[in-house]
Scaffold this active site. Sequence first.
Site, PDB file in Angstrom:
ATOM      1  N   GLU A 115      84.626 123.485  56.470  1.00  0.00           N
ATOM      2  CA  GLU A 115      84.137 122.823  55.089  1.00  0.00           C
ATOM      3  C   GLU A 115      85.070 122.916  54.210  1.00  0.00           C
ATOM      4  OE1 GLU A 115      80.971 125.360  53.761  1.00  0.00           O
ATOM      5  OE2 GLU A 115      79.487 124.802  55.297  1.00  0.00           O
ATOM      6  N   GLU A 157      76.589 125.343  61.803  1.00  0.00           N
ATOM      7  CA  GLU A 157      76.087 126.016  61.026  1.00  0.00           C
ATOM      8  C   GLU A 157      74.457 125.560  60.557  1.00  0.00           C
ATOM      9  OE1 GLU A 157      77.789 127.688  57.616  1.00  0.00           O
ATOM     10  OE2 GLU A 157      79.690 127.836  58.865  1.00  0.00           O
TER      11      GLU A 157
HETATM   12  C1  FCB Z   1      78.227 127.789  54.589  1.00  0.00           C
HETATM   13  C2  FCB Z   1      79.721 128.734  54.918  1.00  0.00           C
HETATM   14  C3  FCB Z   1      79.426 129.852  55.686  1.00  0.00           C
HETATM   15  C4  FCB Z   1      77.923 130.599  55.012  1.00  0.00           C
HETATM   16  C5  FCB Z   1      76.808 129.555  54.594  1.00  0.00           C
HETATM   17  C6  FCB Z   1      75.668 130.031  54.153  1.00  0.00           C
HETATM   18  O1  FCB Z   1      78.694 126.878  53.443  1.00  0.00           O
HETATM   19  O2  FCB Z   1      80.314 128.008  55.907  1.00  0.00           O
HETATM   20  O3  FCB Z   1      80.034 130.912  55.589  1.00  0.00           O
HETATM   21  O4  FCB Z   1      78.264 130.947  53.844  1.00  0.00           O
HETATM   22  O5  FCB Z   1      77.323 128.643  53.891  1.00  0.00           O
END
Ligand code: FCB
Length: 459
Positions: A175, A355
């Site tokens: 990110e 994620e």
């Molecule tokens: C993302 C992050 C991760 C976590 C999630 C909820 O932005 O990569 O580390 O904090 O959000």
Amino acid sequence: MNNLNCLDALCARFPTAFVWGVASSAFQIEGAAAADGKGPSIWDEFCRRQGVIVDGSDGEIACDHYNRLESDLDLIAALGIRAYRFSISWPRIQPTGSGAINESGLDFYNRLVDQLLQRDIEPFATLYHWDLPAALQREHNGWADRNTAYRFAEYAAIVAKRLGDRVRSFATHNEPWVTATIGHEFGHFAPGVKDRAVATQVSHNCLLSHGLASQAIRSARSNADVGIVVNLSPVSSATQSPADRLQASREDGLLVRWYLDALLRREYPADVLEYLGTDAPKTHAGDAQLIAQPLDFLGVNYYHPIVSTVARPFSPARDGAAVTDMGWEVAPAQFTEMLLRLDREYELPPLFITENGAAYRDTLIEGGIQDEDRRAYIESHVCAVADAIERGVDVRGYFVWSLLDNFEWASGYTKRFGIYYVDYATQARILKRSGIWYKNLAAAFNRTHAGASSLPTTP
Ligand code: FCB
């Protein structure tokens, strides 16, 4: 359909080689902030500032994962999950961000990888999940300085040389929008800078470092799979007013097109450059080519859509929508739409959902956690991925965020994303109902795809 048949039907919608995983990151779970020669990171230092972490907490102990490595990996194995996305703490490997290797820090990741392989779990490593060595920030201006990109490539080469015999998949950054914008423009995350020109320079230097690190990894390990992980949200305008619509297209430009155009089209979007004006980053000739290295995969982190108005930029929910404990809107159909749009507009490499998950308040009742809200969130988003695959998007894997409840950055320990509950007083781990569902999904997948081969059969 009973539950089992339901899961079987869901599994049938995914290809046999599809990867089911769980994800975490170093700073959020490891603790052991100064163990075995580890240097401080910008997050260790940021947490010491008054008022920046809602519960005043830090990552000193976190989930104590550093000391509980083997039993935590047993938790993944107990789920029947065969893939683990973790990140490597740069200041464990190089305490000040350059120079000699701290062997005992590296040894932790050697053990992590060996122990994963022993459990038949595939490692997916991320090199940078926000924990920059603090010395690079203090003495060299961190990501705002172009030289940090070269330091990052040296660190990437070390990791590829030392772990690349057993790790195939390397993501450079997690990110970069968050590193740049939340860390250097909004100032809510480390290093807490509030300056848009610095933030855009940071985003450029991170992208450049991705390109340099990709080259370094490939020259150390020609068979490595190299990619990057971006956080993407579909952005829509809250109203039809021209000002809000312009705002929405700018936010889409800053969050989505800025990164994907640079990575996949060798350019920054012209409208965003124009909007940034003198805050646009300083670049060198050849940077665009360096950034756009071939990608073996693109990691997509998705949590929620964004609704924008001039008055409330980057808002994570429409008024009145169902939201998680983060205040993030639950919108699986928009996830599918976003994947379809990426597929339409870009020449994409294979995608991994690196994620996806949700924070909800958990209550322990008779030793268990009935987190139906989190379970339903995960199920609906897994279905959204299946919808995208059926409509032609090449998604190869899905990783739940997160294996364990953990340190949720500026929210400290107040938000729980785990499929395992963590009792921070005792460090006990308890599988939540969402985790049981995910375990059942993995079992159904293995059962329904058993015997099927992803390799072409010979006549
Ligand atoms: C993302 C992050 C991760 C976590 C999630 C909820 O932005 O990569 O580390 O904090 O959000």
